[in-house]
Motif scaffolding. Sequence first.
Motif, short mmCIF file in Angstrom:
data_model
loop_
_atom_site.label_atom_id
_atom_site.label_comp_id
_atom_site.label_asym_id
_atom_site.label_seq_id
_atom_site.Cartn_x
_atom_site.Cartn_y
_atom_site.Cartn_z
N CYS A 103 -17.81 -7.86 -0.32
CA CYS A 103 -16.75 -6.60 0.41
C CYS A 103 -16.96 -6.60 1.94
O CYS A 103 -18.18 -6.93 2.37
CB CYS A 103 -16.85 -5.42 -0.49
SG CYS A 103 -18.44 -4.44 -0.31
N ASN A 122 -13.93 -0.58 0.04
CA ASN A 122 -13.19 -1.32 -1.01
C ASN A 122 -12.05 -2.15 -0.15
O ASN A 122 -12.25 -2.18 0.83
CB ASN A 122 -12.41 -0.23 -2.02
CG ASN A 122 -11.22 0.28 -1.28
OD1 ASN A 122 -10.66 0.29 -0.25
ND2 ASN A 122 -10.82 1.61 -1.85
N ARG A 123 -11.50 -2.92 -0.84
CA ARG A 123 -10.66 -4.08 -0.48
C ARG A 123 -9.87 -3.57 0.46
O ARG A 123 -9.35 -4.12 1.69
CB ARG A 123 -9.90 -4.91 -1.46
CG ARG A 123 -9.29 -6.13 -1.01
CD ARG A 123 -8.93 -6.92 -1.87
NE ARG A 123 -8.06 -8.08 -1.17
CZ ARG A 123 -7.19 -8.83 -1.81
NH1 ARG A 123 -6.71 -8.76 -2.94
NH2 ARG A 123 -6.31 -9.79 -1.17
N SER A 124 -8.96 -2.54 0.10
CA SER A 124 -7.93 -1.97 0.89
C SER A 124 -8.44 -1.38 2.27
O SER A 124 -7.89 -1.63 3.25
CB SER A 124 -7.25 -0.97 0.23
OG SER A 124 -6.54 -1.09 -0.78
N GLU A 176 -9.47 -4.21 4.48
CA GLU A 176 -8.26 -4.90 5.25
C GLU A 176 -7.91 -4.06 6.37
O GLU A 176 -7.51 -4.55 7.36
CB GLU A 176 -7.22 -5.27 4.19
CG GLU A 176 -7.66 -6.25 2.89
CD GLU A 176 -7.83 -7.69 3.87
OE1 GLU A 176 -7.03 -7.98 4.77
OE2 GLU A 176 -8.28 -8.45 3.15
N ILE A 177 -7.78 -2.71 6.16
CA ILE A 177 -7.29 -1.91 7.28
C ILE A 177 -8.11 -2.02 8.51
O ILE A 177 -7.89 -1.98 9.54
CB ILE A 177 -7.14 -0.76 6.72
CG1 ILE A 177 -5.77 -0.41 5.63
CG2 ILE A 177 -6.49 0.65 7.86
CD1 ILE A 177 -5.81 0.79 4.77
N LEU A 194 -0.58 -5.98 7.22
CA LEU A 194 -0.88 -5.58 5.69
C LEU A 194 0.42 -6.08 4.82
O LEU A 194 0.01 -6.83 4.18
CB LEU A 194 -1.35 -4.25 5.70
CG LEU A 194 -2.47 -4.07 6.36
CD1 LEU A 194 -2.93 -2.69 6.35
CD2 LEU A 194 -3.76 -4.66 5.67
N GLU A 195 1.62 -5.61 5.32
CA GLU A 195 2.71 -5.74 4.45
C GLU A 195 2.97 -7.24 4.14
O GLU A 195 3.57 -7.79 3.38
CB GLU A 195 3.94 -4.95 4.95
CG GLU A 195 4.02 -3.51 4.71
CD GLU A 195 5.16 -2.84 5.41
OE1 GLU A 195 5.23 -1.48 4.84
OE2 GLU A 195 5.80 -2.97 5.92
N PHE A 217 0.24 -9.16 2.02
CA PHE A 217 0.11 -8.84 0.59
C PHE A 217 1.77 -8.68 0.10
O PHE A 217 1.72 -8.16 -1.08
CB PHE A 217 -0.42 -7.45 0.44
CG PHE A 217 -1.75 -7.53 0.90
CD1 PHE A 217 -2.99 -8.40 -0.18
CD2 PHE A 217 -2.39 -6.96 2.04
CE1 PHE A 217 -4.18 -8.36 0.23
CE2 PHE A 217 -3.67 -7.15 2.41
CZ PHE A 217 -4.63 -7.71 1.58
N LEU A 230 3.80 0.43 2.97
CA LEU A 230 2.41 0.96 2.92
C LEU A 230 2.03 1.74 4.05
O LEU A 230 0.95 2.40 3.95
CB LEU A 230 1.44 -0.47 2.88
CG LEU A 230 1.70 -1.64 2.29
CD1 LEU A 230 0.76 -2.64 2.57
CD2 LEU A 230 1.15 -1.15 0.97
N ASP A 240 0.02 5.09 3.20
CA ASP A 240 -1.33 4.97 2.64
C ASP A 240 -2.27 4.40 3.74
O ASP A 240 -3.51 4.91 3.92
CB ASP A 240 -1.43 3.65 1.60
CG ASP A 240 -0.85 3.96 0.27
OD1 ASP A 240 -0.80 5.38 0.08
OD2 ASP A 240 -0.23 3.41 -0.33
N VAL A 241 -1.63 3.78 4.77
CA VAL A 241 -2.54 3.18 5.95
C VAL A 241 -2.81 4.70 6.74
O VAL A 241 -3.87 4.59 7.26
CB VAL A 241 -1.69 2.25 6.84
CG1 VAL A 241 -2.56 1.86 8.14
CG2 VAL A 241 -1.68 0.87 6.10
#
Length: 88
Positions: free
Chosen positions: A23, A36-38, A41-42, A59-60, A63, A68, A71-72
């Motif tokens: 990670c 975590n992964r999310s 990535e951010i 991101l969109e 994935f 998104l 959440d971002v």
Amino acid sequence: MDDSVTPRLGHGFRLQWEEAQGCHVLLYPEGMVKLNRSAGEIMSRCDGATDLAGIVSSLEAAFSATGLRPDVEKFLEIASGNRWVTLA
């Protein structure tokens, strides 16, 4: 949060991929934050050059997702509160 907000890593923090843990982690003088992964990535897109709209778009696309942004934004608010990022 405005589209032109440009997040960058906070002073004293360094983001890196930790192979042993599988990670991204945020390193700082007092310790480490395992992401975590999310979150990883951010954070990997918080380069001080890419604005919020660009981060969400990236991101969109990565994935194959839509919607998104909320959440971002929520994550960036938390990250900013923890001084992991600065929002310019």
